[in-house]
Scaffold this motif. Structure first.
Motif, PDB file in Angstrom:
ATOM      1  N   TYR A  21       0.790  -1.311   0.030  1.00  0.00           N
ATOM      2  CA  TYR A  21       0.008   0.198  -0.034  1.00  0.00           C
ATOM      3  C   TYR A  21       0.755   1.423  -0.182  1.00  0.00           C
ATOM      4  O   TYR A  21       1.815   1.322   0.853  1.00  0.00           O
ATOM      5  N   ARG A  76       0.379   5.726  -0.520  1.00  0.00           N
ATOM      6  CA  ARG A  76      -0.646   6.980  -0.663  1.00  0.00           C
ATOM      7  C   ARG A  76       0.221   8.116  -1.238  1.00  0.00           C
ATOM      8  O   ARG A  76       1.392   8.497  -1.284  1.00  0.00           O
ATOM      9  N   ILE A 108      -5.205   6.176  -1.517  1.00  0.00           N
ATOM     10  CA  ILE A 108      -4.656   5.153  -0.984  1.00  0.00           C
ATOM     11  C   ILE A 108      -4.417   4.259  -2.590  1.00  0.00           C
ATOM     12  O   ILE A 108      -5.388   4.137  -2.914  1.00  0.00           O
ATOM     13  N   TYR A 161      -2.712   0.551  -3.892  1.00  0.00           N
ATOM     14  CA  TYR A 161      -2.453  -0.798  -3.848  1.00  0.00           C
ATOM     15  C   TYR A 161      -1.491  -1.138  -5.060  1.00  0.00           C
ATOM     16  O   TYR A 161      -1.996  -1.278  -6.041  1.00  0.00           O
ATOM     17  N   ASN A 183      -7.193   0.018  -7.686  1.00  0.00           N
ATOM     18  CA  ASN A 183      -7.040   1.399  -7.057  1.00  0.00           C
ATOM     19  C   ASN A 183      -8.264   2.246  -7.419  1.00  0.00           C
ATOM     20  O   ASN A 183      -8.758   3.174  -6.738  1.00  0.00           O
ATOM     21  N   LEU A 224     -10.441   1.371  -4.293  1.00  0.00           N
ATOM     22  CA  LEU A 224      -9.571   2.299  -3.135  1.00  0.00           C
ATOM     23  C   LEU A 224      -9.901   3.785  -3.117  1.00  0.00           C
ATOM     24  O   LEU A 224      -9.916   4.538  -2.068  1.00  0.00           O
ATOM     25  N   GLU A 248      -8.587  -6.051   2.503  1.00  0.00           N
ATOM     26  CA  GLU A 248      -9.466  -4.928   2.405  1.00  0.00           C
ATOM     27  C   GLU A 248     -10.761  -5.249   3.292  1.00  0.00           C
ATOM     28  O   GLU A 248     -11.680  -4.412   3.836  1.00  0.00           O
TER      29      GLU A 248
END
Length: 220
Positions: A79, A81, A86, A88, A117, A120, A174
């Protein structure tokens, strides 16, 4: 001291001496909006506070439109940022992205690794991790607030189930995040600020709401 520990950790990684010299395994390109001139692709693993920032993960927009391209090595999925989004990333991912610091949900991801993504984008901001959205989702009764939180978790789980082209490990991680966000949301509801606006000026109703809420969330 952190740099010493980081060096020991890196040297201990299997195959570090050979993999460190290999070609970059991740490529990100696209556009950033409402960011400062320099943006770091932040490591969100358990080592994020141990390892020093890496220059190879520093995004330098090429022009005033925020366009950029960056590549860096990655030995295993992890992960990261960028701003409030966020990500992955898995070795071999090649993504074209648009990320707006002010609106994480408006981000777009295209290319290899896009499915995880895109999912996320709706992740509650890491430092909050709550479906309450700073209290704006507080309902008129404690039970309604709890029902809202639990349903938000159900909805998020359904979204996760519908995601394709991601690993079983990603889905497992998740699912854990969803449970954690539900718990954090329930605990957020105890804060006085998060009572519905209709009773915030009535101290008696505020206390009754809070007392009932705390009783109801105990078994959860």
């Amino acid at each position: 001291m952190r740099k010493i520990f980081a060096a020991i950790y890196l040297l201990a990684l299997p195959g570090y001496h050979t993999h460190a010299q290999q070609k970059p395994a991740i490529t990100l390109k696209g556009t950033l909006a409402h960011f400062t001139n320099e943006v770091e692709v932040q490591d969100m693993s358990e080592f994020q506070y141990l390892l020093p920032p890496l220059a190879e993960r520093l995004i330098l927009p090429e022009d005033s439109t925020g366009k950029f391209q960056i590549s860096f090595p990655l030995q295993a999925p992890n992960y990261f940022r960028i701003g409030r989004n966020i990500l992955y990333l898995t070795p071999g991912d090649d993504l074209t992205v648009f990320i707006d610091y002010n609106n994480p949900a408006f981000a777009t991801f295209k290319g290899r690794g896009s499915e995880a993504n895109m999912f996320l984008r709706q992740t509650p901001f890491p430092k909050g991790g709550s479906y309450m959205e700073a209290g704006s989702k507080a309902q008129e009764t404690p039970q309604q607030t709890i029902d809202y939180i639990l349903q938000a978790g159900v909805n998020r789980s359904k979204q996760l189930d519908s995601v394709t082209n991601v690993s079983a490990v990603f889905k497992q991680l998740e699912k854990g995040r969803i449970k954690a966000d539900i718990i954090n949301s329930l605990l957020d509801g105890q804060i006085t600020f998060y009572r519905p606006r209709s009773i915030r000026k009535d101290s008696v109703k505020m206390k009754l709401y809070g007392d009932e809420y705390e009783v109801l969330i105990k078994p959860l």
